[in-house]
Design an enzyme around this catalytic site. Structure first.
Site, PDB file in Angstrom:
ATOM      1  N   ASP A  87      33.268 -43.742  70.023  1.00  0.00           N
ATOM      2  CA  ASP A  87      34.606 -43.639  70.614  1.00  0.00           C
ATOM      3  C   ASP A  87      35.436 -42.563  69.936  1.00  0.00           C
ATOM      4  OD1 ASP A  87      33.521 -45.863  71.703  1.00  0.00           O
ATOM      5  OD2 ASP A  87      35.069 -47.265  71.057  1.00  0.00           O
ATOM      6  N   PRO A 144      43.977 -50.254  79.380  1.00  0.00           N
ATOM      7  CA  PRO A 144      43.851 -51.722  79.458  1.00  0.00           C
ATOM      8  C   PRO A 144      43.265 -52.275  78.153  1.00  0.00           C
ATOM      9  CG  PRO A 144      42.975 -50.690  81.440  1.00  0.00           C
ATOM     10  CD  PRO A 144      43.244 -49.585  80.466  1.00  0.00           C
ATOM     11  N   ARG A 145      43.853 -53.364  77.682  1.00  0.00           N
ATOM     12  CA  ARG A 145      43.429 -53.924  76.391  1.00  0.00           C
ATOM     13  C   ARG A 145      42.143 -54.716  76.536  1.00  0.00           C
ATOM     14  NH1 ARG A 145      47.321 -54.403  72.264  1.00  0.00           N
ATOM     15  NH2 ARG A 145      45.582 -55.238  71.057  1.00  0.00           N
ATOM     16  N   SER A 152      42.294 -48.875  71.215  1.00  0.00           N
ATOM     17  CA  SER A 152      42.786 -48.883  69.826  1.00  0.00           C
ATOM     18  C   SER A 152      42.556 -47.530  69.163  1.00  0.00           C
ATOM     19  CB  SER A 152      42.079 -49.975  69.009  1.00  0.00           C
ATOM     20  OG  SER A 152      42.410 -51.254  69.478  1.00  0.00           O
ATOM     21  N   GLY A 203      36.920 -52.575  76.394  1.00  0.00           N
ATOM     22  CA  GLY A 203      35.906 -51.628  75.950  1.00  0.00           C
ATOM     23  C   GLY A 203      36.118 -50.203  76.413  1.00  0.00           C
ATOM     24  N   LEU A 204      37.384 -49.767  76.515  1.00  0.00           N
ATOM     25  CA  LEU A 204      37.688 -48.380  76.889  1.00  0.00           C
ATOM     26  C   LEU A 204      38.273 -47.588  75.722  1.00  0.00           C
ATOM     27  CD1 LEU A 204      39.177 -48.893  80.479  1.00  0.00           C
ATOM     28  CD2 LEU A 204      36.927 -47.953  79.888  1.00  0.00           C
TER      29      LEU A 204
END
Length: 341
Positions: free
Chosen positions: A165, A112-113, A120, A116-117
């Protein structure tokens, strides 16, 4: 063709102190992922994704809907950016590439855009893996250096981000990261993989289908931290302590201690950032989780939260029902295995 997959991640404890010389524990999750495919070709090229790189619309309303849900710029720019960083790194370190071996890169993602997961960086990370495999240079680019390459690609595009990330997406599984002292050249902290068997059961991922721009949440806190404001400096140290203590709680299998640390992590963040910066929707997700007695905190910069139900199945059932009524998506966390080189 070469295909590589990279998973989404949740910041389990300690974030956002990882961007402030702190520490964090991050978990790679199979719930969502990005895949990149490299196909040998005569010229070097990139395939636009039909959904994410769309540049034709039926109306202004269609354009608005697309940008609201998918943001500006798709994945092609991310793949171009990692190609640039890969080329510069190999030149700087004397790694010979056969420049006659061109390729075409394409990608797909279900992350999901803007929640915060780390969607990108998942694309960038998978792209880097494809490039290393294509040129046979994985052994020449140390694993601990790769997160910095991925980060540099995103920073080139003006994306606000830290190393957390990229580290978890390069390493996979669950990793404890300490950024209190970093390598002056690569910026790398100390990364300690933790056994995924230590991840508590009844851990849930909750997100909103109506996100705001992830990344704006960090704004004034960074300036105040750089200016040496005591409340922010001390606050970030306390957030980092949640990761230090969380590591011990994981190893002891102490679910109630982990729940208390997750709640403390969120409250410390809230006190530094303020409710306006965190956003009403994000706070609502936390409140709904707490309404059933569960512990919750942000996965990243907002849009998704990680929830622990220490009381087990019955509490988890109440969580799912409450989130559904509130209009949020809720899934059990599926932990991804440690990445093999």
């Amino acid at each position: 063709p070469i295909t590589r997959r990279c998973f989404a991640r949740i910041g389990f404890l300690g974030n956002p102190s990882d961007g402030y010389g702190g520490a964090c524990i991050s978990i790679s999750v199979q719930n969502f992922s990005a895949t990149v495919t490299l196909t040998p070709s005569e010229k070097l090229g990139f395939v636009k994704h039909p959904k994410h790189d769309n540049d034709e619309f039926t109306s202004l309303a269609h354009l608005h809907h697309h940008l609201h849900h998918h943001g500006y710029g798709g994945g092609v720019r991310l793949l171009q950016a990692i190609c640039k960083q890969f080329y510069e790194y190999t030149r700087k370190h004397g790694i010979d590439l056969d420049h006659s071996r061109n390729f075409t890169l394409s990608y797909d993602t279900d992350v999901p855009r803007q929640v915060g997961l780390a969607g990108s960086s998942a694309i960038v990370c998978a792209g880097l893996s494809c490039l290393m495999a294509h040129y046979g240079v994985a052994a020449l680019i140390p694993r601990h250096v790769r997160p910095s390459l991925v980060l540099a690609a995103e920073q080139d595009l003006g994306i606000t981000a830290g190393l957390q990330d990229r580290v978890i997406q390069v390493y996979g599984g669950m990793v404890y990261m300490d950024f209190s002292s970093v390598d002056p050249v690569t910026g790398a902290g100390t990364y300690t993989p933790l056994s995924t068997s230590l991840v508590p059961s009844h851990l849930y991922l909750v997100w909103t289908d109506n996100p705001s721009e992830s990344g704006k949440v960090h704004s004034t806190v960074k300036q105040r931290w750089l200016a040496g404001e005591a409340s922010v400096r001390q606050g970030m140290q306390q957030v980092a302590a949640c990761a230090h203590e969380g590591r011990a709680a994981l190893q002891a299998g102490d679910g109630s201690a982990l729940a208390a640390l997750m709640d403390r992590n969120f409250e410390l963040r809230r006190s530094m950032f303020g409710d306006d910066a965190l956003g009403a929707t994000n706070i609502r997700m936390i409140e709904v989780a707490r309404s059933v007695g569960a512990a919750a905190k942000f996965c990243g910069s907002g849009g998704a939260v990680v929830v622990l139900c220490p009381q087990g199945d019955e509490q988890a059932a109440r969580l799912k029902e409450a989130m559904s009524k509130a209009g949020f998506c809720c899934e059990a966390v599926q932990v991804a295995a440690e990445m093999q080189d």
